[in-house]
Design a protein around this motif. Structure first.
Motif, PDB file in Angstrom:
ATOM      1  N   LEU A 457       0.855  -1.197   0.000  1.00  0.00           N
ATOM      2  CA  LEU A 457       0.000   0.000   0.000  1.00  0.00           C
ATOM      3  C   LEU A 457       0.893   1.249   0.000  1.00  0.00           C
ATOM      4  O   LEU A 457       1.011   1.963   0.991  1.00  0.00           O
ATOM      5  N   LYS A 458       1.494   1.508  -1.128  1.00  0.00           N
ATOM      6  CA  LYS A 458       2.534   2.526  -1.239  1.00  0.00           C
ATOM      7  C   LYS A 458       2.028   3.938  -0.956  1.00  0.00           C
ATOM      8  O   LYS A 458       2.827   4.829  -0.638  1.00  0.00           O
ATOM      9  N   ASN A 459       0.723   4.154  -1.083  1.00  0.00           N
ATOM     10  CA  ASN A 459       0.173   5.493  -0.875  1.00  0.00           C
ATOM     11  C   ASN A 459      -0.321   5.709   0.551  1.00  0.00           C
ATOM     12  O   ASN A 459      -0.819   6.787   0.876  1.00  0.00           O
ATOM     13  N   LEU A 460      -0.176   4.683   1.404  1.00  0.00           N
ATOM     14  CA  LEU A 460      -0.732   4.750   2.746  1.00  0.00           C
ATOM     15  C   LEU A 460      -0.063   5.860   3.563  1.00  0.00           C
ATOM     16  O   LEU A 460       1.157   5.945   3.656  1.00  0.00           O
ATOM     17  N   ILE A 474       6.031  -7.460  13.629  1.00  0.00           N
ATOM     18  CA  ILE A 474       5.718  -6.382  12.681  1.00  0.00           C
ATOM     19  C   ILE A 474       6.507  -6.697  11.416  1.00  0.00           C
ATOM     20  O   ILE A 474       7.738  -6.840  11.463  1.00  0.00           O
ATOM     21  N   PRO A 475       5.834  -6.846  10.258  1.00  0.00           N
ATOM     22  CA  PRO A 475       6.570  -7.326   9.073  1.00  0.00           C
ATOM     23  C   PRO A 475       7.594  -6.304   8.581  1.00  0.00           C
ATOM     24  O   PRO A 475       7.390  -5.093   8.671  1.00  0.00           O
ATOM     25  N   GLY A 480       8.278  -0.399   3.390  1.00  0.00           N
ATOM     26  CA  GLY A 480       7.904   0.017   2.041  1.00  0.00           C
ATOM     27  C   GLY A 480       6.887   1.136   2.014  1.00  0.00           C
ATOM     28  O   GLY A 480       6.608   1.698   0.950  1.00  0.00           O
ATOM     29  N   LEU A 481       6.320   1.480   3.184  1.00  0.00           N
ATOM     30  CA  LEU A 481       5.290   2.516   3.243  1.00  0.00           C
ATOM     31  C   LEU A 481       5.956   3.880   3.391  1.00  0.00           C
ATOM     32  O   LEU A 481       5.930   4.516   4.444  1.00  0.00           O
ATOM     33  N   VAL A 482       6.550   4.332   2.302  1.00  0.00           N
ATOM     34  CA  VAL A 482       7.386   5.538   2.366  1.00  0.00           C
ATOM     35  C   VAL A 482       6.561   6.809   2.539  1.00  0.00           C
ATOM     36  O   VAL A 482       7.125   7.864   2.878  1.00  0.00           O
ATOM     37  N   GLY A 503      12.919   2.469   9.610  1.00  0.00           N
ATOM     38  CA  GLY A 503      13.695   3.679   9.359  1.00  0.00           C
ATOM     39  C   GLY A 503      13.535   4.215   7.958  1.00  0.00           C
ATOM     40  O   GLY A 503      13.922   5.363   7.676  1.00  0.00           O
ATOM     41  N   ASN A 504      12.958   3.400   7.032  1.00  0.00           N
ATOM     42  CA  ASN A 504      12.713   3.854   5.660  1.00  0.00           C
ATOM     43  C   ASN A 504      11.448   4.686   5.541  1.00  0.00           C
ATOM     44  O   ASN A 504      11.225   5.309   4.499  1.00  0.00           O
TER      45      ASN A 504
END
Length: 895
Positions: A457-460, A474-475, A480-482, A503-504
């Motif tokens: 869900l990249k837009n989250l 926590i995966p 990836g949720l930038v 941290g990303n």
């Protein structure tokens, strides 16, 4: 030559106006959105024409009227000239110099003044258009002299004062826009004399009073916008006469009005926004509005009954908002045939299953059924609403799992399923929602692991899984949720460590992982995030407080409480200068409170309780001028309470319970005029209670028990006092008479002191909220007063170990709190307090908990006579002790 050039210029402008008018189509009809009504057709939108100095913008309606008037910027009229100068005289600020051309020396060119439009041949002023120029001042009553004025637009300025009633003299007026100013007072009834009015926008001001009924005389009106004022009374019934009215917006005013049924006669109405505290029913006559496109009756209001089936006759309706009312019943079948894009029934009393037919309304982009009482499962057919952008089914009673069909809603940006009874696992269906920005599943019973696919869900931006039963790790894919800004997975059963990949999430500002089973070190990457909120409360974090966390200077909220952190609090805590709330309570921290904490000048709440902190309370805390809550209970702090405590002028809550403080309470405590709770119990404090404490007039909870205070208790108690506990001290003298005025008192504990004398007459008879009265282990004497049976909220009465004589009052059954706590008048939150009790000659302490300990203890006095029969009616008692007296008879339990 100059006059000739100006005439040519005017002709060119007229041609441009005509071209723009043809492009824009009809003057007002065919507006696409509510906002476009104002931007496109009033403030110009795409059809913008500027006045002489390109500061003034015109609506299509204004352009049309100006063309009809054959307007010009040339020439002048003496009467209008004087009126305009009087208008300017009332302007107190003109930061953009918009009226700089309005001068006496320029009197020959009045019609070229900025914002002034004139009729070509007579040079009379017909329009004054000055929106969004940051003008300040009042609207001059001299404006009535502009007798041919048809347009007055002063929107988006800072005009104050009343709207001049003289506006009613402007018989030619067609457009009046004074919106988004600071105007107050009432709307003059004389405005109804302007019978040519087509547009009235007075929204976003501070107007009060009632809407004048005379407005219904203006039968040419096409728009009335009065939203966001302080108008009261009722909606005038005469508005039904306004057959040309297309927009009526009265929302966000504090009136309590029924919806007039005659609004159903406004046959041209396209947008009806009423809102706020509407009462009664939705009149079925609204179904006559065949042109209606948008209907908003959103509260908070008291509309009741069901939605009338006639609403289905509004065949052009695309927007329906009935939120925050008390509407019940099923949706009428006729609604499902409408071309609705928006439905909001948020915050009503809708019950039963989710209506199946609503999931066939494929035109919907916004569906809000939240905060109702819908139950059972979410049907798979929800997946048919493929145009949905926002779906809210939160705060209902829905059960079952999240349906797979929800994965079909690929345009969905916001999904709220929170505060239900949903169960099962979070399937990969949610991973298909590639457009999703907000996912709110808090307060359900979802379990299993957080799926790895969540990282798709990249837009989250907002992810809230608070208060579920998610377990496992926590995966790593969370990294990836930038775009993520808020992550709340608190109150679950998550284990393992916080993944390094977090941290990303470079936009993360809010991270709450509290109340889980997370262990291990913090990832180094977290310290580089722009976090303002970080909560790890209630986990299994161990070791020293992570040093890197004190470099996160963006933090305003840091909660590391209820973990197993140990060793000292580093001086570097003082680097977190933006902190508003700091909680390091309930750990294993040692050492003293660092001086650096005095640098946190924005701090409002500080919790260092339930640790092993030692040393004295230094003057560093006196620098925390913003502090409202200071909680240091259950440590080993010693020394005196510093005089500088009085510098904390904003302090509301002060808790030093269970430390080793000694000496006097400083007189400076009286400077804490906002203080509501003071707890210094379980220390080694001595001396008298300072008289300056009477200055703390907001103080409603005082707990001074288990110290060595002495002297009398002749204090000036605050009228608002609710809890006063001084048990286990060395107070002497009589019961303070001033307590008789403390009608909000709920708990009074003078036990284990050296008080003497009798109850003053009628002493606490007016304290009808009193729930705990504990006077045991003193030297009180006399009779138990009869008024004590008037304390119908009482649930704990302890008079043991005194010298009371005479009989027990016979009307004990009037003590409702002792009879049935579930049906009695006793209400309110639980009171927790230590109560000394005597049983079989031994004293011990119990914790009083409302409804769990219903106590009557009259033991070890000199009471005589028969045990009153009424004691048998006190059916909810958990402890009864009458021993150590001279009583006779037996107790009969009447249930």
């Amino acid at each position: 030559m100059l006059a000739k050039e100006m005439e040519v210029c005017c002709i060119l402008v007229k041609l441009l106006l005509l071209e723009l008018l043809l492009i824009s189509g009809t003057v007002i009809a065919n507006a696409h959105q509510r906002r476009n009504w104002y931007s496109n057709h009033f403030y110009g939108g795409d059809t913008v024409l500027y006045g002489p100095d390109k500061h003034t913008r015109f609506s299509a309606l204004e352009e049309h009227i100006l063309m009809e008037e054959n307007s010009t910027w040339a020439g002048h009229d003496k009467k209008d000239f004087e009126a305009l100068l009087s208008f300017k005289d009332c302007i107190t600020a003109d930061p953009m110099q918009s009226l700089s051309s309005w001068t006496f020396s320029n009197s020959e060119n009045v019609c070229s003044w900025n914002g002034v439009w004139c009729r070509k041949h007579t040079h009379r002023v017909v329009a004054l258009i000055l929106p969004h120029l940051e003008l300040e001042g009042t609207i001059s009553s001299s404006i009535e002299s502009l007798s041919l004025l048809h347009t007055l637009n002063l929107a988006q300025n800072s005009f104050t004062g009343w709207i001049p009633p003289q506006l009613g003299q402007l018989k030619a007026l067609r457009i009046l826009d004074l919106s988004q100013n600071l105007l107050n007072g009432s709307i003059s009834k004389y405005l109804g004399d302007c019978t040519h009015l087509e547009w009235v926008d007075l929204s976003h001001n501070h107007l009060s009073g009632m809407i004048p009924v005379s407005l219904s005389n203006c039968t040419r009106l096409r728009l009335i916008s009065l939203q966001e004022n302080g108008l009261m009374g009722t909606i005038p019934t005469g508005f039904g006469r306004l057959k040309r009215l297309e927009v009526l917006d009265l929302s966000y005013n504090p009136w309590k009005s029924e919806i007039p049924a005659d609004l159903g006669n406004c046959s041209s109405l396209k947008e009806l926004f009423l809102g706020n505290e509407l009462t009664g029913y939705i009149p079925p006559e609204l179904g006559n509005l065949k042109e209606l496109q948008k209907l908003r009756l959103q509260g908070p209001g008291n509309l009741t009954g069901s939605i009338p089936a006639t609403i289905g006759n509004c065949s052009n309706l695309i927007y329906l908002d009935l939120g925050i009312n008390k509407i019940k019943g099923p949706l009428p079948m006729s609604i499902y045939k409408l071309p609705l894009s928006t439905i909001s029934l948020f915050g009503n009393g809708m019950e039963g299953r989710l209506p199946e037919a609503i999931f066939n309304m494929t035109t919907l982009t916004f569906l809000n059924l939240g905060v109702n009482s819908y139950k059972e499962t979410i049907p798979e057919s929800v997946g048919m609403l493929t145009n949905l952008v926002i779906l809210n089914l939160g705060t209902n009673r829905l059960t079952g799992s999240i349906p797979q069909g929800i994965g079909n809603l690929t345009l969905l940006q916001e999904l709220y399923l929170d505060t239900n009874n949903l169960t099962g696992t979070l399937t990969n269906a949610t991973g298909k929602l590639q457009s999703l920005k907000k996912l709110v599943l808090r307060s359900n019973s979802l379990d299993g692991s957080i799926p790895f696919g969540i990282g798709e869900l990249k837009n989250l931006v907002y992810l809230d899984f608070h208060s579920n039963s998610f377990s496992g790790l926590i995966p790593d894919s969370i990294g990836g949720l930038v775009s993520l800004q808020t992550l709340d997975v608190s109150y679950n059963q998550l284990t393992g460590q916080i993944p390094q990949s977090i941290g990303n999430c470079s936009n993360l500002v809010y991270l709450d992982l509290g109340i889980n089973k997370i262990k291990g070190p913090l990832p180094m990457g977290i310290s580089k995030l722009p976090l303002s909120t970080l909560s790890l409360m209630g986990n299994g974090m161990e070791g020293r407080l992570p040093e890197a966390i004190f470099n996160m200077t963006t933090l305003t909220f840091l909660n590391l409480g209820v973990n197993s952190y140990k060793e000292t609090i580093p001086e570097s805590v003082g680097m977190l200068t933006n902190l508003v709330i700091l909680n390091l309570g309930t750990n294993r921290l040692t050492g003293s409170i660092p001086q650096g904490i005095g640098n946190l000048t924005l701090l409002q709440e500080l919790y260092l309780d339930t640790n092993n902190l030692t040393g004295t309370l230094t003057n560093a805390t006196g620098k925390l001028q913003s502090l409202e809550k200071l909680v240091l209970r259950s440590n080993s702090l010693d020394g005196s309470i510093p005089f500088g405590i009085g510098e904390l002028k904003n302090l509301v809550y002060l808790d030093f319970h269970s430390n080793s403080f000694s000496g006097l309470i400083p007189d400076s405590i009286g400077s804490l005029v906002s203080l509501q709770t003071l707890d210094v119990s379980n220390n080694f404090l001595t001396g008298k209670i300072p008289a300056t404490l009477a200055n703390c007039t907001a103080l409603n909870r005082q707990k001074l028990s288990n110290n060595s205070f002495s002297g009398d208790l002749d204090l000036n108690f605050s009228y608002f006092i609710e809890v006063f506990s001084v048990h286990s001290n060395k107070f002497s003298g009589t019961l303070p008479a001033s307590l008789a005025n403390c009608t909000h008192l709920q708990l009074l504990d003078f036990s284990r002191n050296r008080l003497t004398g009798e109850f003053p007459p009628g002493h606490l008879a007016n304290c009808q909220e009193l729930r705990v009265l504990s006077l045991g282990s003193n030297e009180l004497e006399g009779r138990i007063p009869l008024w004590i049976t008037n304390l119908t909220s009482l649930q704990v009465l302890s008079l043991s170990n005194n010298k009371f004589i005479g009989r027990i009052p016979s009307r004990l059954k009037d003590l409702e709190g002792f009879r049935n706590t579930e049906t009695s008048r006793v209400t309110g939150s639980t009171l927790y307090e230590e109560i000394p009790i005597v049983e079989k000659g031994k004293e011990y302490t119990i914790t009083y908990v409302l409804a769990a300990n219903i106590i009557l203890d009259l033991s070890y006095n000199n009471l005589i006579g028969q045990i009153p029969e009424s004691i048998g009616h006190l059916s909810s008692m958990r402890l009864l002790n009458l021993s150590g007296n001279h009583l006779e008879g037996r107790i009969v339990n009447y249930g």
